[in-house]
Write a protein that holds these residues in place. Structure first.
Motif, mmCIF file in Angstrom:
data_model
loop_
_atom_site.group_PDB
_atom_site.id
_atom_site.type_symbol
_atom_site.label_atom_id
_atom_site.label_comp_id
_atom_site.label_asym_id
_atom_site.label_seq_id
_atom_site.Cartn_x
_atom_site.Cartn_y
_atom_site.Cartn_z
ATOM 1 N N THR A 1 0.359 47.578 -1.895
ATOM 2 C CA THR A 1 1.071 46.699 -0.965
ATOM 3 C C THR A 1 1.996 47.518 -0.081
ATOM 4 O O THR A 1 2.680 48.415 -0.557
ATOM 5 N N PHE A 2 1.973 47.194 1.208
ATOM 6 C CA PHE A 2 2.881 47.820 2.165
ATOM 7 C C PHE A 2 3.774 46.724 2.742
ATOM 8 O O PHE A 2 3.312 45.601 2.934
ATOM 9 N N VAL A 3 5.010 47.058 3.006
ATOM 10 C CA VAL A 3 5.926 46.012 3.487
ATOM 11 C C VAL A 3 6.622 46.436 4.779
ATOM 12 O O VAL A 3 6.843 47.625 5.026
ATOM 13 N N THR A 4 6.968 45.438 5.577
ATOM 14 C CA THR A 4 7.725 45.707 6.803
ATOM 15 C C THR A 4 9.213 45.752 6.458
ATOM 16 O O THR A 4 9.645 45.124 5.495
ATOM 17 N N PRO A 5 9.974 46.458 7.277
ATOM 18 C CA PRO A 5 11.420 46.334 7.118
ATOM 19 C C PRO A 5 11.836 44.919 7.506
ATOM 20 O O PRO A 5 11.152 44.256 8.293
ATOM 21 N N LYS A 6 12.944 44.463 6.955
ATOM 22 C CA LYS A 6 13.443 43.135 7.320
ATOM 23 C C LYS A 6 14.365 43.260 8.524
ATOM 24 O O LYS A 6 14.706 44.354 8.936
ATOM 25 N N GLY A 7 14.735 42.145 9.078
ATOM 26 C CA GLY A 7 15.765 42.184 10.108
ATOM 27 C C GLY A 7 15.324 41.700 11.469
ATOM 28 O O GLY A 7 16.152 41.430 12.319
ATOM 29 N N PHE A 8 14.009 41.579 11.689
ATOM 30 C CA PHE A 8 13.567 41.104 13.002
ATOM 31 C C PHE A 8 13.352 39.599 12.949
ATOM 32 O O PHE A 8 12.795 39.072 11.993
ATOM 33 N N LEU B 1 1.349 43.797 3.849
ATOM 34 C CA LEU B 1 -0.046 44.150 4.090
ATOM 35 C C LEU B 1 -0.589 44.683 2.771
ATOM 36 O O LEU B 1 -0.081 45.666 2.237
ATOM 37 N N ASP B 2 -1.581 43.976 2.246
ATOM 38 C CA ASP B 2 -2.178 44.412 0.990
ATOM 39 C C ASP B 2 -3.511 45.085 1.275
ATOM 40 O O ASP B 2 -4.257 44.656 2.149
ATOM 41 N N ALA B 3 -3.785 46.118 0.518
ATOM 42 C CA ALA B 3 -5.049 46.825 0.673
ATOM 43 C C ALA B 3 -5.858 46.702 -0.606
ATOM 44 O O ALA B 3 -5.322 46.866 -1.706
ATOM 45 N N GLU B 4 -7.124 46.376 -0.439
ATOM 46 C CA GLU B 4 -8.065 46.492 -1.556
ATOM 47 C C GLU B 4 -8.826 47.798 -1.327
ATOM 48 O O GLU B 4 -9.329 48.033 -0.232
ATOM 49 N N LEU B 5 -8.873 48.641 -2.351
ATOM 50 C CA LEU B 5 -9.456 49.970 -2.152
ATOM 51 C C LEU B 5 -10.897 50.030 -2.651
ATOM 52 O O LEU B 5 -11.297 49.260 -3.526
ATOM 53 N N VAL B 6 -11.642 50.953 -2.092
ATOM 54 C CA VAL B 6 -12.999 51.201 -2.569
ATOM 55 C C VAL B 6 -12.877 51.854 -3.942
ATOM 56 O O VAL B 6 -12.113 52.814 -4.098
ATOM 57 N N PRO B 7 -13.584 51.341 -4.951
ATOM 58 C CA PRO B 7 -13.494 51.967 -6.276
ATOM 59 C C PRO B 7 -13.860 53.451 -6.188
ATOM 60 O O PRO B 7 -14.729 53.834 -5.405
ATOM 61 N N GLN B 8 -13.184 54.246 -7.008
ATOM 62 C CA GLN B 8 -13.260 55.697 -6.862
ATOM 63 C C GLN B 8 -14.668 56.280 -6.897
ATOM 64 O O GLN B 8 -14.984 57.197 -6.157
ATOM 65 N N ASP B 9 -15.513 55.708 -7.757
ATOM 66 C CA ASP B 9 -16.840 56.311 -7.913
ATOM 67 C C ASP B 9 -17.868 55.738 -6.924
ATOM 68 O O ASP B 9 -19.038 56.055 -7.006
ATOM 69 N N HIS B 10 -17.430 54.887 -6.012
ATOM 70 C CA HIS B 10 -18.382 54.300 -5.068
ATOM 71 C C HIS B 10 -18.550 55.172 -3.834
ATOM 72 O O HIS B 10 -17.583 55.728 -3.321
ATOM 73 N N LEU B 11 -19.795 55.265 -3.373
ATOM 74 C CA LEU B 11 -20.045 55.985 -2.124
ATOM 75 C C LEU B 11 -19.727 55.057 -0.959
ATOM 76 O O LEU B 11 -20.075 53.881 -0.975
ATOM 77 N N SER B 12 -19.066 55.594 0.017
ATOM 78 C CA SER B 12 -18.697 54.763 1.152
ATOM 79 C C SER B 12 -18.404 55.703 2.316
ATOM 80 O O SER B 12 -17.975 56.840 2.108
ATOM 81 N N ARG B 13 -18.658 55.252 3.529
ATOM 82 C CA ARG B 13 -18.425 56.107 4.703
ATOM 83 C C ARG B 13 -17.187 55.649 5.461
ATOM 84 O O ARG B 13 -16.995 54.449 5.684
ATOM 85 N N ALA B 14 -16.387 56.615 5.885
ATOM 86 C CA ALA B 14 -15.174 56.291 6.649
ATOM 87 C C ALA B 14 -15.567 55.906 8.073
ATOM 88 O O ALA B 14 -16.450 56.522 8.667
ATOM 89 N N LEU B 15 -14.901 54.878 8.605
ATOM 90 C CA LEU B 15 -15.171 54.459 9.986
ATOM 91 C C LEU B 15 -14.304 55.262 10.943
ATOM 92 O O LEU B 15 -13.101 55.434 10.720
ATOM 93 N N GLN B 16 -14.926 55.747 11.996
ATOM 94 C CA GLN B 16 -14.216 56.487 13.038
ATOM 95 C C GLN B 16 -14.209 55.653 14.298
ATOM 96 O O GLN B 16 -15.127 54.871 14.547
ATOM 97 N N LEU B 17 -13.221 55.878 15.111
ATOM 98 C CA LEU B 17 -13.113 55.120 16.356
ATOM 99 C C LEU B 17 -13.938 55.793 17.455
ATOM 100 O O LEU B 17 -13.810 56.991 17.692
ATOM 101 N N VAL B 18 -14.778 55.014 18.104
ATOM 102 C CA VAL B 18 -15.488 55.486 19.299
ATOM 103 C C VAL B 18 -15.072 54.567 20.448
ATOM 104 O O VAL B 18 -15.552 53.445 20.549
ATOM 105 N N PRO B 19 -14.132 55.028 21.267
ATOM 106 C CA PRO B 19 -13.562 54.131 22.276
ATOM 107 C C PRO B 19 -14.343 54.134 23.583
ATOM 108 O O PRO B 19 -14.412 55.145 24.263
ATOM 109 N N LEU B 20 -14.941 52.995 23.912
ATOM 110 C CA LEU B 20 -15.547 52.847 25.232
ATOM 111 C C LEU B 20 -14.461 52.224 26.108
ATOM 112 O O LEU B 20 -14.348 51.008 26.201
ATOM 113 N N SER B 21 -13.644 53.089 26.699
ATOM 114 C CA SER B 21 -12.428 52.591 27.353
ATOM 115 C C SER B 21 -12.433 52.836 28.846
ATOM 116 O O SER B 21 -13.088 53.752 29.335
#
Lengths: 421, 181
Positions: free
Chosen positions: A108-115, A245-265
């Motif tokens: 879990t990731f958290v924002t600072p308070k105050g806004f 912001l909660d993250a569910e992670l890929v289990p350690q022994d699973h194969l998975s490919r990281a997504l890279q950004l390809v910007p058509l900008s």
């Protein structure tokens, strides 16, 4: 002689529409949902029936997130007929609330308070399209994370429009601080193409829980922080904002490919008052890649956003509405080596465009280092040894973008591939 | 714009309107006696009306400061005065809430959506509607929201009345949540 009877189909019953309403309305119009009121009881529809009817007819609700989410004419007419004559037997029935999507929180990731989100919009130095604010989340990532799914929750579900997530080594997100000293910054993706940082998708009204298709993940390097750009719409009530912001992670022994950004900008574009047309970004993919997800950056003068691969439309949003940003799933898009990719933005700076903020229209010009317009592909190389090529590619595309001229509607850039041999 | 017969109908509604029996601190007994400057139709859950609440609050405060009042007319059937009280309080609205379940006000003024705004003057033969239309241009259409309102027709109409200009004018049509029949 036979008597010819006119067979009138019976009007639709609640049972005919309840699943449609459950999946396509209640999913947002539920307690703690992003929508302004609940639509969980038949009575909630009855007391707004003509208003809801007109919104359905105009394709306003359910919101058009992408083309495939829209109702067919058949679905529309079914619900419209039901709305016109809601049976008194049904008045006290409720529409089933769909189960929340499955999610396991590993971190879990958290924002600072105050806004506090203000009760109404204010003037901003950057003349930006939306009310925007950036946040740095805690804690920093200790060791490299492979994110399979995100879940975003906040104290202001009804005010939040979208959060655009990036990771960053702690230097990039400060861009903009000087212009707006009272906020943590505005354009945190400022140098993202060139510095060690990356884009982690956009969570909008339609996908606060967002699952990356199995086999892919967003990767966050060790010691990086996560930041997001919040877009909000004031609701008339000031609202203290904090979020997780909660993250569910890929289990350690699973194969998975990281997504890279390809910007058509498109870095910068201009249009005269009244001008409309298309702006294209054409690019030849130097490697073969899978593109399970994509994100869009476009403002109010953009009407349609289209992605073509080898001249075939693979993704399209008509009547683009910047309020409904998110990262979209493609239908298992695979791009072959040397395939031609084309992002097409249909822009309209005339008074025919109801979203044009200027009436009468003015001459306009927009520019942004990471692209004022963009179809951003989240891609993984098909060949494992080409993964690093994609990283190099992203950097080169961003560098090339900085020398791009200002584009006008109807203009097309020549296709080019910038991967080194 | 209201014709003469409608003008007297509105007058009778206005003179007959009772302050909600409410404990909300915005509504005082003497308010029922104040001359009506303007009115706005509202539903408690219309996001378009609610997004404009800060503007409406300022207009209500302005009316109050000039010893007049704004009517907050709630046309939805089945609403209770408690729900309205809660809405007025939550959004800090200033004015006199009115329940209109039978749509007497809706019909007299030919209102279509919430929020739809009206500005009145008291003439010898009744009440004249000198403005009917949108509050401002925060929404150009349903689902077409701007960052900020740039044109404030409701406020401008009130300023005109204040400066003695009683020329009736319709504003751009109000955008909002349909008032159900």
């Amino acid at each position: 002689m036979y008597h010819r009877a006119v067979i009138e189909p019976p009007p639709p019953t609640f049972e005919d529409v309840r699943n449609l309403l459950s999946q396509n309305c209640v999913i947002c119009h539920v307690e703690k949902g992003p929508a302004p009121f609940e639509l969980t009881q038949v009575e909630d529809y009855r007391k707004r029936s003509s208003f809801i009817g007109s919104l359905i007819q105009e394709d306003r609700m359910p919101p058009h997130l992408s083309q495939k989410d829209r109702w067919t004419d058949l679905e529309k007419s079914l619900v419209l007929q039901w709305l016109q004559a809601i049976s008194s037997n049904d008045q006290h029935k409720s529409v089933p609330i769909p189960d929340p999507p499955k999610f396991r929180s590993d971190q879990t990731f958290v924002t600072p308070k105050g806004f506090t989100i203000p009760s109404e919009g204010g003037e901003r130095w950057h003349q930006g399209d939306r009310d925007i604010r950036t946040f740095r989340l805690a804690p920093r990532v200790e060791k490299t994370l492979r994110v399979q799914a995100w879940r975003f929750e906040s104290t202001a579900q009804r005010e939040v429009e979208s959060v655009a997530l990036v990771h960053d080594d702690g230097t990039v997100a400060r861009y903009g601080d000087l212009q707006e000293p009272e906020t943590p910054g505005y354009e945190m993706t400022g140098d993202m193409g060139l510095r060690p940082a990356g884009f982690l998708g956009v969570l909008g009204i339609g996908n606060p829980t967002f699952r990356i298709p199995t086999g892919y993940h967003f990767e966050i390097p060790e010691s990086h922080e996560i930041d997001f750009e919040l877009r909000f719409r004031p609701s008339g009530l000031a609202r203290a904002f904090s979020a997780t912001l909660d993250a569910e992670l890929v289990p350690q022994d699973h194969l998975s490919r990281a997504l890279q950004l390809v910007p058509l900008s498109i870095r910068s574009w201009r249009a005269n008052a009244g001008e409309s047309g298309t702006i294209h970004r054409i690019w030849k993919s130097p490697i073969s890649m899978d593109v399970p997800l994509l994100s869009v950056r476009a403002g109010r003068r953009v009407k349609d956003v289209t992605l073509k691969v080898d001249d075939r439309v693979v993704f399209q949003i008509h009547d683009w509405d910047p309020h409904w940003q998110q990262t979209w799933e493609t239908t298992n898009l695979r791009v072959a080596k040397n395939a031609k990719l084309e992002a097409i933005f249909t822009v309209d700076n005339s008074d025919q465009n109801p979203r044009n903020p200027e009436t009468p229209p003015k001459d306009i010009q927009f520019g942004r280092r990471t692209g004022a317009l963009g179809v951003w592909l989240h891609a993984a190389a098909c060949e494992p040894d080409e993964t690093s090529s994609l990283q190099i590619l992203r950097r080169q595309m961003f560098t090339a973008l900085q020398t791009d001229g200002v584009m006008s509607p109807e203009q097309t850039t020549p296709g080019q591939s910038v991967l080194p041999n | 714009m209201a014709s003469k017969t409608i003008a007297s109908l509105i007058l009778s509604l206005i003179s007959g309107c009772q302050a909600l029996n409410t404990t909300g601190n915005n509504i005082h007994r003497h308010e029922a006696e104040l001359p009506v400057l303007c009115a706005v139709f509202l539903t408690p859950d219309c996001p378009i009306a609610n997004a404009m609440a800060p503007s409406l609050r300022r207009i209500g405060e302005f009316a109050q400061a000039s010893n007049k009042k704004m009517l907050l007319i709630y046309p939805r059937q089945g609403l209770t005065s408690k729900e309205i009280e809660h809405h007025v309080k939550a959004y800090g609205l200033v004015g006199q809430p009115i329940l209109d379940p039978e749509h007497r006000w809706v019909k007299a003024l030919n209102a279509r959506v919430t929020p739809e705004a009206f500005v009145f003057t008291q003439a010898d033969d009744g009440v004249q509607v000198i403005y009917q239309g949108r509050v401002n241009d925060l929404f150009r259409g349903v689902g077409n929201r701007q960052e900020q309102a740039r044109n404030h027709e409701f406020r401008d109409a009130i300023e005109r009345v204040n400066s003695g200009d009683y020329m009736p004018r319709s504003g751009p049509a109000a955008v909002g949540c349909t008032i159900e029949p």
